[in-house]
Design an enzyme around this catalytic site. Structure first.
Site, PDB file in Angstrom:
ATOM      1  N   ASN A  89     -29.405  23.550 -20.543  1.00 33.90           N
ATOM      2  CA  ASN A  89     -28.543  22.054 -21.271  1.00 33.90           C
ATOM      3  C   ASN A  89     -29.414  21.684 -22.710  1.00 33.90           C
ATOM      4  O   ASN A  89     -30.300  21.798 -22.678  1.00 33.90           O
ATOM      5  CB  ASN A  89     -28.306  20.817 -20.835  1.00 33.90           C
ATOM      6  CG  ASN A  89     -27.685  21.618 -19.183  1.00 33.90           C
ATOM      7  OD1 ASN A  89     -27.158  22.312 -19.290  1.00 33.90           O
ATOM      8  ND2 ASN A  89     -28.223  20.695 -18.087  1.00 33.90           N
ATOM      9  N   HIS A 106     -31.689  26.707 -24.883  1.00 38.11           N
ATOM     10  CA  HIS A 106     -30.524  27.398 -26.024  1.00 38.11           C
ATOM     11  C   HIS A 106     -30.870  25.913 -26.639  1.00 38.11           C
ATOM     12  O   HIS A 106     -29.403  25.306 -27.427  1.00 38.11           O
ATOM     13  CB  HIS A 106     -29.081  26.927 -25.077  1.00 38.11           C
ATOM     14  CG  HIS A 106     -29.030  27.931 -23.813  1.00 38.11           C
ATOM     15  ND1 HIS A 106     -28.191  28.063 -23.434  1.00 38.11           N
ATOM     16  CD2 HIS A 106     -29.616  29.451 -24.335  1.00 38.11           C
ATOM     17  CE1 HIS A 106     -28.198  29.482 -22.099  1.00 38.11           C
ATOM     18  NE2 HIS A 106     -29.273  29.768 -23.070  1.00 38.11           N
ATOM     19  N   CYS A 114     -32.139  25.316 -40.258  1.00 42.38           N
ATOM     20  CA  CYS A 114     -32.219  25.617 -41.748  1.00 42.38           C
ATOM     21  C   CYS A 114     -31.796  27.176 -41.884  1.00 42.38           C
ATOM     22  O   CYS A 114     -32.784  27.606 -41.208  1.00 42.38           O
ATOM     23  CB  CYS A 114     -33.152  25.434 -43.064  1.00 42.38           C
ATOM     24  SG  CYS A 114     -33.168  26.310 -44.267  1.00 42.38           S
TER      25      CYS A 114
END
Length: 231
Positions: A89, A106, A114
């Site tokens: 999550n 994740h 960047c």
């Protein structure tokens, strides 16, 4: 005391109002995954992707941890051994529920990345196309989210934990997304006891020693109570 490694997926946050990309009528239902959750989609239409994650960030900001999140925090606090939470999550409900040592494989909605120099910083409430990186000033800021086709974060660390696991639990996961879907096999190879806690059996449910079915807010606190009761 045995080390516990826990993998959590979207099902643990669903009762906090955060839907999965399989839910009908939610944010994901309004877009194709290829358009908002892949590097190619971001290259084609960065404004669409930023808008999608701005909406997810706002939605997550209004969500509160539920009884499943706080139960896992209690397990971390009261279990005599190490309890490691690995989550698919991108919300922060584990942390706001009191958990520590959470590995976000994740990424997180609260992060910006960047694409040029890989500098990371706290994302504003709304990100926009052309936003400059604070470090290199390149106009290549993106959400710090692992998209489909990208390598999840912290994999070496996760595999090290799985190799030491005495108990492995998968909570609220579909069992369809790799490499996380194979974590149970890594844990089995390490000799761990394995349990799946889910609303319904996942596609890999047969790999687990035990399956507990029901809403996460009900079955996770009961499972934690059982573990702590037999310390």
């Amino acid at each position: 005391m045995e080390k516990i490694v826990i993998l959590t997926g979207a099902g643990i946050s669903a009762e906090s109002g955060l839907g999965t990309f399989r839910d009908e009528g939610g944010l994901w239902a309004q877009h194709r995954i290829e358009d908002v959750a892949t590097p190619e989609g971001f290259a084609r239409n960065p404004a669409l992707v930023h808008g999608f994650y701005n909406a997810r960030r706002m939605q997550a900001g209004g969500a509160h941890p539920n009884a499943a999140h706080t139960a896992l925090a209690r397990l971390q606090r009261d279990w005599p051994g190490e309890v490691v939470i690995v989550t698919q999550n991108v919300d922060n409900l584990h942390e706001t529920g009191g958990a520590t040592r959470v590995i976000h494989m994740h990424g997180t909605l609260s992060g910006a990345l960047c694409a040029s120099c890989e500098h990371r910083w706290t994302a504003p409430a709304e990100m926009s196309v052309g936003e400059p990186c604070p470090a290199c000033r390149a106009a290549t800021a993106r959400p710090d989210i692992v998209w489909f086709g990208e390598m999840p974060y912290h994999m070496d660390q996760i595999y090290d934990h799985l190799a030491q696991a005495g108990i492995f639990a998968a909570i609220g996961t579909s069992g369809q997304v790799y490499p996380a879907a194979a974590f149970v096999h890594e844990a089995i190879a390490a000799g761990a006891q394995t349990v799946e806690l889910n609303l319904e059996p996942s596609v890999g449910a047969s790999s687990f020693d035990q399956t507990l079915l029901g809403p996460a807010t009900q079955i996770v606190p009961r499972w934690v109570d059982d573990l702590l009761g037999r310390r």
